[in-house]
Design an enzyme around this catalytic site. Structure first.
Site, PDB file in Angstrom:
ATOM      1  CB  ALA A   1      49.959  37.021  35.417  1.00  0.00           C
ATOM      2  CB  ALA A   2      45.631  37.119  39.584  1.00  0.00           C
TER       3      ALA A   2
ATOM      4  N   GLY B   1      44.309  42.453  40.481  1.00  0.00           N
ATOM      5  CA  GLY B   1      43.016  41.797  40.652  1.00  0.00           C
ATOM      6  C   GLY B   1      41.902  42.265  39.735  1.00  0.00           C
TER       7      GLY B   1
ATOM      8  CB  CYS C   1      47.741  46.094  28.166  1.00  0.00           C
ATOM      9  SG  CYS C   1      49.106  46.214  29.319  1.00  0.00           S
TER      10      CYS C   1
ATOM     11  CE  LYS D   1      42.600  42.080  32.254  1.00  0.00           C
ATOM     12  NZ  LYS D   1      43.801  42.915  32.335  1.00  0.00           N
TER      13      LYS D   1
HETATM   14  N1  SAM Z   1      45.645  40.483  35.578  1.00  0.00           N
HETATM   15  C1  SAM Z   1      46.013  41.656  36.338  1.00  0.00           C
HETATM   16  C2  SAM Z   1      44.789  42.536  36.485  1.00  0.00           C
HETATM   17  O1  SAM Z   1      43.877  42.441  35.675  1.00  0.00           O
HETATM   18  O2  SAM Z   1      44.743  43.319  37.459  1.00  0.00           O
HETATM   19  C3  SAM Z   1      47.167  42.409  35.715  1.00  0.00           C
HETATM   20  C4  SAM Z   1      48.355  41.529  35.501  1.00  0.00           C
HETATM   21  S1  SAM Z   1      49.782  42.367  34.971  1.00  0.00           S
HETATM   22  C5  SAM Z   1      49.467  42.603  33.304  1.00  0.00           C
HETATM   23  C6  SAM Z   1      50.938  41.085  34.942  1.00  0.00           C
HETATM   24  C7  SAM Z   1      51.250  40.453  36.282  1.00  0.00           C
HETATM   25  O3  SAM Z   1      52.141  39.370  36.039  1.00  0.00           O
HETATM   26  C8  SAM Z   1      51.951  41.336  37.292  1.00  0.00           C
HETATM   27  O4  SAM Z   1      51.157  41.413  38.442  1.00  0.00           O
HETATM   28  C9  SAM Z   1      53.264  40.612  37.609  1.00  0.00           C
HETATM   29  O5  SAM Z   1      53.576  40.657  38.968  1.00  0.00           O
HETATM   30  C10 SAM Z   1      52.928  39.206  37.172  1.00  0.00           C
HETATM   31  N2  SAM Z   1      54.062  38.379  36.753  1.00  0.00           N
HETATM   32  C11 SAM Z   1      55.232  38.733  36.209  1.00  0.00           C
HETATM   33  N3  SAM Z   1      55.954  37.646  35.914  1.00  0.00           N
HETATM   34  C12 SAM Z   1      55.203  36.581  36.264  1.00  0.00           C
HETATM   35  C13 SAM Z   1      55.409  35.190  36.216  1.00  0.00           C
HETATM   36  N4  SAM Z   1      56.535  34.663  35.754  1.00  0.00           N
HETATM   37  N5  SAM Z   1      54.419  34.398  36.686  1.00  0.00           N
HETATM   38  C14 SAM Z   1      53.253  34.918  37.187  1.00  0.00           C
HETATM   39  N6  SAM Z   1      53.005  36.233  37.259  1.00  0.00           N
HETATM   40  C15 SAM Z   1      53.993  37.042  36.801  1.00  0.00           C
END
Ligand code: SAM
Length: 471
Positions: A112-113, A116, A234, A118
């Site tokens: 779930a990147a 970006g 978070c 991480k």
């Molecule tokens: N890791 C990111 C960063 O450090 O910039 C932040 C991630 S944010 C907490 C959670 C992410 O999960 C969002 O970008 C969202 O679009 C994505 N998301 C939501 N549901 C998801 C799923 N079922 N599978 C994968 N990604 C998902």
């Protein structure tokens, strides 16, 4: 009392759990949030960055390449940001990849990147060796991720846009390290985000916990035996943290928590907040970052290891469609006219009109939606090849054939970043010499590539993509 309005039920829950610590916790919301930046160690060493940086920086103890940014500096509007020398990231969030601890040469998946934070950290730790697959379910966010990775200058990254179960069906237990930075109720970001505060409700917490409970087993399917799985959120909500991990470990004895050596002492887990303290023999390997205990915002990190098992799938190298020799030679000549980088021509691939370099570690993604298969070099147009921003931003200044190097405080830099044509009159006598060169020219800031320009009649046409311009 805090000056920002917090949901009353949230406060009630936290007061119940924190007891005598609650006033300290609440007091944090009266303080402004702290900004952080993380140095791109693929482009510049931390020591060199500190020599170059005009910002008021203070080291972050849990991330050697991370710094608090003080004063009234605006690092997001500085040319070094546009050159990808650092990423602006909330300081607590920098702990996650430090605990994931990716090593050069490994295969790492960030599920779930987007946008970006991480993923760029992982790419820098891999330092060009091995493979990072960065995925996000949401298409627009996945494209934002591509943009940030391009500025970062990572060559060995593939970006996919899929639900995690589809990746697990395709690749099975293939990755050395998997990160699930799960979508969550965002309580830890309340100080920064009005949206998170307005959206919050106990139902959201419950719904997030259910979703996370579904995502974590899919993430786990992708971890090789002996590999590491990191789950992070978070939020403070124990349902989304200890609750998700407790339920997962009960159903998946092939995983265990790993008590890693950390750079600083984090807060321990709180399974007792939801009455599940007896569910696991040990709750070590879980780390909470609490804002009233020296960490800017709230975070939760769980470090797990696959002891055994895992579904095996045959994972083949990315099937490169070779470019016909005559066209390949043409492309090689074009590459050589722009830079001295050593680019293996047998790893070049055309996808429609788009030219990519595929990392030797790139893997076959079958029918998955891959929106970035590798290093995007440029686009074949009718009568020419147009180099991409991603191509330039992954080069070192000294590898570039023709460049105009300007210092960060030169007025022409901001004009360039705003999308203007660079006029001859803005350049010094010395700088104007580059105008004798016809064609593509890299604009660099203090030696670091910033974007392309094209010399046309004594001016430099601006080829900085709109998405990377300062508005
Ligand atoms: N890791 C990111 C960063 O450090 O910039 C932040 C991630 S944010 C907490 C959670 C992410 O999960 C969002 O970008 C969202 O679009 C994505 N998301 C939501 N549901 C998801 C799923 N079922 N599978 C994968 N990604 C998902």
């Amino acid at each position: 009392m805090s000056t920002i309005e917090l949901p009353s039920l949230f406060l009630e829950r936290m007061q119940g759990w924190l007891g005598s610590e609650f006033p300290d916790f609440l007091a944090v919301f009266n303080q402004p949030p702290q900004s952080g930046l993380r140095v791109n160690t693929m482009k510049i060493s931390v020591a060199d960055f500190l020599r170059l940086s005009p910002f008021d920086l203070r080291p972050i103890a849990w991330c050697p390449e991370g710094f608090f940014v003080g004063g009234d500096s605006r690092p997001g509007k500085h040319p070094y940001h546009a050159a990808g020398l650092y990423y602006l990231q909330e300081p607590s969030a920098m702990a996650v990849v430090d605990l994931l601890d990716p090593q050069p040469g490994e295969r790492v998946l960030d599920l779930a990147a987007a946008p970006g934070g991480k993923a760029t950290h992982i790419a820098a730790r891999l330092n060009g060796q091995g493979l990072l697959i960065a995925n996000d379910l949401h298409s627009q966010r996945a494209w934002d991720l591509v943009k940030n990775l391009e500025r970062w200058g990572a060559r060995n990254v593939m970006v996919t846009n899929e639900p995690p179960y589809r990746l697990a069906d395709q690749w099975g237990a293939f990755f050395d390290r998997v990160l699930l930075d799960a979508p969550c109720s965002g309580e830890g970001m309340f100080r920064r985000s009005l949206e998170a505060r307005l959206d919050w409700s106990p139902e959201i917490v419950r719904a997030c916990a259910v979703r996370q409970g579904g995502l974590l087993p899919q993430a786990a399917r992708l971890v090789r035996p002996g590999g590491r799985l990191v789950y992070s959120t978070c939020t403070f909500a124990p349902e989304e943290n200890e609750g998700v991990i407790g339920a997962f470990l009960k159903a998946h004895p092939e995983f265990e928590l790993v008590d890693v050596k950390t750079r600083v002492a984090f807060e321990r887990a709180h399974p007792e907040w939801i009455g599940i303290e007896t569910e696991l023999p040990s709750w070590s390997g879980l780390y909470r970052l609490m804002p009233h205990k020296g960490f800017p915002e709230g975070h939760f990190i769980a470090v797990l290891r696959r002891r055994s098992g895992g579904e095996w799938r045959e994972v083949r190298p990315f099937p490169i469609r070779l470019i016909p020799p005559a066209q390949r030679r043409e492309i090689q000549n074009w590459l050589a006219s722009l830079c001295t980088a050593d680019i293996d021509p047998l790893r070049l691939m055309l996808n429609g009109h788009r030219l990519y370099f595929l990392s030797p570690a790139a893997i076959d993604a079958g029918h998955l939606r891959v929106i970035l298969p590798g290093w995007f070099l440029g686009e074949i147009k009718k009568d020419r090849i147009e180099p991409s921003h991603a191509f330039l931003l992954a080069l070192q200044g000294e590898q570039i054939a023709f460049k105009l190097n300007i210092s960060a405080d030169h007025p022409a830099i901001l004009k360039y970043l705003s999308g203007e044509v660079l006029q001859e009159g803005w350049l010094s006598e010395n700088e104007r010499q580059v105008l004798a060169h016809k064609g593509w020219l890299a604009i660099c800031v203090d030696g670091y590539p910033l974007g392309w320009g094209r010399v046309v009649e004594k001016a430099i046409k601006n080829h900085l993509p709109k998405a990377h311009r300062f508005l």
